[in-house]
Scaffold this active site. Structure first.
Site, PDB file in Angstrom:
ATOM      1  N   THR A  96     -10.433  69.492  71.310  1.00 19.27           N
ATOM      2  CA  THR A  96     -11.050  70.521  72.089  1.00 19.27           C
ATOM      3  C   THR A  96     -11.431  70.062  73.319  1.00 19.27           C
ATOM      4  OG1 THR A  96     -12.043  71.278  69.605  1.00 19.27           O
ATOM      5  CG2 THR A  96     -13.290  71.991  71.792  1.00 19.27           C
ATOM      6  N   LYS A 171     -11.235  78.819  71.654  1.00 23.08           N
ATOM      7  CA  LYS A 171     -12.096  77.775  70.880  1.00 23.08           C
ATOM      8  C   LYS A 171     -13.444  77.740  71.501  1.00 23.08           C
ATOM      9  CE  LYS A 171     -13.311  74.167  68.492  1.00 23.08           C
ATOM     10  NZ  LYS A 171     -13.146  73.967  67.079  1.00 23.08           N
ATOM     11  N   LYS A 239     -20.847  68.348  73.390  1.00 28.46           N
ATOM     12  CA  LYS A 239     -19.531  68.157  74.306  1.00 28.46           C
ATOM     13  C   LYS A 239     -18.914  69.513  74.311  1.00 28.46           C
ATOM     14  CE  LYS A 239     -15.467  66.967  72.115  1.00 28.46           C
ATOM     15  NZ  LYS A 239     -14.589  68.167  72.065  1.00 28.46           N
TER      16      LYS A 239
HETATM   17  P1  NAP Z   1     -12.916  61.260  66.029  1.00 30.68           P
HETATM   18  O1  NAP Z   1     -12.923  61.170  64.524  1.00 30.68           O
HETATM   19  O2  NAP Z   1     -14.159  60.721  66.659  1.00 30.68           O
HETATM   20  O3  NAP Z   1     -11.501  60.763  66.595  1.00 30.68           O
HETATM   21  C1  NAP Z   1     -11.223  60.685  67.850  1.00 30.68           C
HETATM   22  C2  NAP Z   1      -9.967  60.160  68.230  1.00 30.68           C
HETATM   23  O4  NAP Z   1      -9.635  60.023  69.830  1.00 30.68           O
HETATM   24  C3  NAP Z   1      -9.815  58.776  67.945  1.00 30.68           C
HETATM   25  O5  NAP Z   1      -8.414  58.517  67.128  1.00 30.68           O
HETATM   26  C4  NAP Z   1      -9.955  57.874  69.014  1.00 30.68           C
HETATM   27  O6  NAP Z   1      -9.577  56.575  69.151  1.00 30.68           O
HETATM   28  C5  NAP Z   1      -9.309  58.700  69.750  1.00 30.68           C
HETATM   29  N1  NAP Z   1      -9.750  58.516  71.269  1.00 30.68           N
HETATM   30  C6  NAP Z   1     -10.757  59.005  71.931  1.00 30.68           C
HETATM   31  N2  NAP Z   1     -10.912  58.789  73.242  1.00 30.68           N
HETATM   32  C7  NAP Z   1      -9.759  58.023  73.596  1.00 30.68           C
HETATM   33  C8  NAP Z   1      -9.197  57.339  74.721  1.00 30.68           C
HETATM   34  N3  NAP Z   1      -9.909  57.622  75.801  1.00 30.68           N
HETATM   35  N4  NAP Z   1      -8.100  56.847  74.849  1.00 30.68           N
HETATM   36  C9  NAP Z   1      -7.322  56.691  73.468  1.00 30.68           C
HETATM   37  N5  NAP Z   1      -7.899  57.359  72.299  1.00 30.68           N
HETATM   38  C10 NAP Z   1      -9.093  57.882  72.414  1.00 30.68           C
HETATM   39  O7  NAP Z   1     -12.933  62.760  66.504  1.00 30.68           O
HETATM   40  P2  NAP Z   1     -12.339  64.106  65.369  1.00 30.68           P
HETATM   41  O8  NAP Z   1     -13.298  64.775  64.631  1.00 30.68           O
HETATM   42  O9  NAP Z   1     -10.788  63.714  65.010  1.00 30.68           O
HETATM   43  O10 NAP Z   1     -11.991  65.100  66.594  1.00 30.68           O
HETATM   44  C11 NAP Z   1     -10.845  65.140  67.592  1.00 30.68           C
HETATM   45  C12 NAP Z   1     -11.032  66.213  68.426  1.00 30.68           C
HETATM   46  O11 NAP Z   1     -10.750  67.334  67.459  1.00 30.68           O
HETATM   47  C13 NAP Z   1     -12.271  66.521  69.146  1.00 30.68           C
HETATM   48  O12 NAP Z   1     -11.913  67.259  70.624  1.00 30.68           O
HETATM   49  C14 NAP Z   1     -12.952  67.641  68.364  1.00 30.68           C
HETATM   50  O13 NAP Z   1     -14.029  68.463  69.265  1.00 30.68           O
HETATM   51  C15 NAP Z   1     -11.902  68.325  67.683  1.00 30.68           C
HETATM   52  N6  NAP Z   1     -12.384  69.020  66.453  1.00 30.68           N
HETATM   53  C16 NAP Z   1     -13.100  68.295  65.507  1.00 30.68           C
HETATM   54  C17 NAP Z   1     -13.439  68.833  64.355  1.00 30.68           C
HETATM   55  C18 NAP Z   1     -14.161  68.096  63.366  1.00 30.68           C
HETATM   56  O14 NAP Z   1     -14.753  68.714  62.316  1.00 30.68           O
HETATM   57  N7  NAP Z   1     -14.194  66.973  63.389  1.00 30.68           N
HETATM   58  C19 NAP Z   1     -13.284  70.350  64.324  1.00 30.68           C
HETATM   59  C20 NAP Z   1     -12.451  70.783  65.206  1.00 30.68           C
HETATM   60  C21 NAP Z   1     -11.911  70.171  66.402  1.00 30.68           C
HETATM   61  P3  NAP Z   1     -10.318  55.337  68.299  1.00 30.68           P
HETATM   62  O15 NAP Z   1      -9.984  55.492  66.685  1.00 30.68           O
HETATM   63  O16 NAP Z   1      -9.879  54.048  69.043  1.00 30.68           O
HETATM   64  O17 NAP Z   1     -11.733  55.547  68.534  1.00 30.68           O
END
Ligand code: NAP
Length: 295
Positions: A96, A171, A239
């Site tokens: 997102t 979104k 965010k």
């Molecule tokens: P998360 O668990 O915090 O994971 C974030 C991922 O991004 C991790 O693999 C992290 O790597 C990687 N990352 C972040 N910054 C980076 C960088 N600069 N370089 C390389 N890798 C990087 O987050 P998530 O919940 O999976 O969410 C991911 C996306 O989906 C976001 O945009 C969020 O808004 C969206 N989303 C989330 C949900 C939800 O319920 N969680 C629902 C809908 C949409 P590391 O493991 O090394 O930290």
């Protein structure tokens, strides 16, 4: 069968990449924190050393990381996928992020002959694990049709919205609805409590009527149990509110309801609640009303 690369094995990406392996695709993964690759590699994926190496071994690259600068880094940065890209490759970003940044990234990829889709998701970690996400897609319609089977391995409701960045706009619409509805739920329940009526009975009565919603049933139900744990974390929602504000500013679009939601979530941030669920916005209302929903 197309070879798929997958960048970002966080809470969402882990289940999504596993579902691609389960669907029979050859999947090459990369995650900044290497240890998170192990559970996906154990299901049959290959691990790469960089996004560039992912791209070298893939025809289609999926990314799901945190925010716009993170997508820029993994796709366009010094070790980014673009350096391993071939003409005709397709990159699908499912994070997102900002629609404006998405269009800029797509333009840079296009210079290398790479097509991009933006395909953000709704449905949370449960949807990611179960392959039941709602996926909203922007980009070229022909590219979307080509990629639909891949998206179907990760989601249940796949909707083509329009050109590049339009999936992210959709979104943002989803997140406007989530926040304004959540604030309404919190305000209504504290209102009932302050008026001295049985809040559980009120919740049951209104959930089945015209005011019923997913937020009222699920997050409203959690609030009645005093449960402020995530679900969807306040820091991630802030965010998304930033993305909505940036998009609205570019169009001179006033957002009176969402702006109020934004201010109250800043209050939650100031209270140190970044890792609580979005339903915890009730705390802002409880303070204003000098009334606790659950004693
Ligand atoms: P998360 O668990 O915090 O994971 C974030 C991922 O991004 C991790 O693999 C992290 O790597 C990687 N990352 C972040 N910054 C980076 C960088 N600069 N370089 C390389 N890798 C990087 O987050 P998530 O919940 O999976 O969410 C991911 C996306 O989906 C976001 O945009 C969020 O808004 C969206 N989303 C989330 C949900 C939800 O319920 N969680 C629902 C809908 C949409 P590391 O493991 O090394 O930290």
């Amino acid at each position: 069968m197309k070879r798929i690369g997958f960048i970002g094995l966080g809470l969402m990406g882990t289940g999504m990449s596993k579902n691609l392996v389960k669907a029979g695709y050859q999947v090459t993964v990369w995650n900044r924190t290497a240890s998170k690759m192990k559970p996906v590699v154990e299901t049959g994926a290959k691990a790469a050393k960089s996004p560039k190496e992912v791209a070298e071994n893939s025809d289609i690259v999926v990314s799901i990381v945190t925010d716009s600068p993170d997508v820029e880094e993994v796709l366009l940065g010094p070790k980014g996928a673009i350096h391993g890209a071939k003409k005709g490759d397709i990159y699908i970003d499912m994070s997102t992020i900002s629609p404006i940044a998405t269009r800029e990234i797509a333009a840079k990829l296009a210079e290398k002959g790479v097509e991009m889709l933006d395909a953000p998701v709704s449905g949370g970690v449960i949807g990611a694990n179960n392959g039941t996400l709602s996926i909203m897609v922007g980009g070229d319609r022909k590219v979307f049709k080509e990629c639909k089977p891949i998206l179907e391995a990760m989601g249940k409701t796949i909707t083509y919205i329009g050109g590049i960045g339009d999936g992210q706009v959709c979104k943002a619409v989803n997140q406007i609805l989530v926040g304004t509805t959540m604030l309404g739920v919190a305000e209504a329940l504290v209102f009932a409590k302050k008026a001295g009526v049985d809040v559980e009975a009120v919740h049951a009565a209104v959930s089945g009527g015209a005011a019923g919603s997913w937020q009222l049933t699920n997050n409203g139900g959690r609030l009645l149990k005093g449960d402020h744990e995530p679900g969807f974390k306040i820091k991630h929602y802030l965010k998304d509110l930033g993305i909505i504000a940036e998009t609205a500013k570019a169009d001179n679009m006033p957002l009176p309801a969402t702006s109020l939601v934004h201010q109250l979530f800043y209050h939650c941030a100031a209270e140190g609640m970044m890792d609580k669920g979005t339903q915890a916005v009730v705390i802002a209302i409880e303070k204003l009303a000098n009334t606790k929903l659950v004693e």
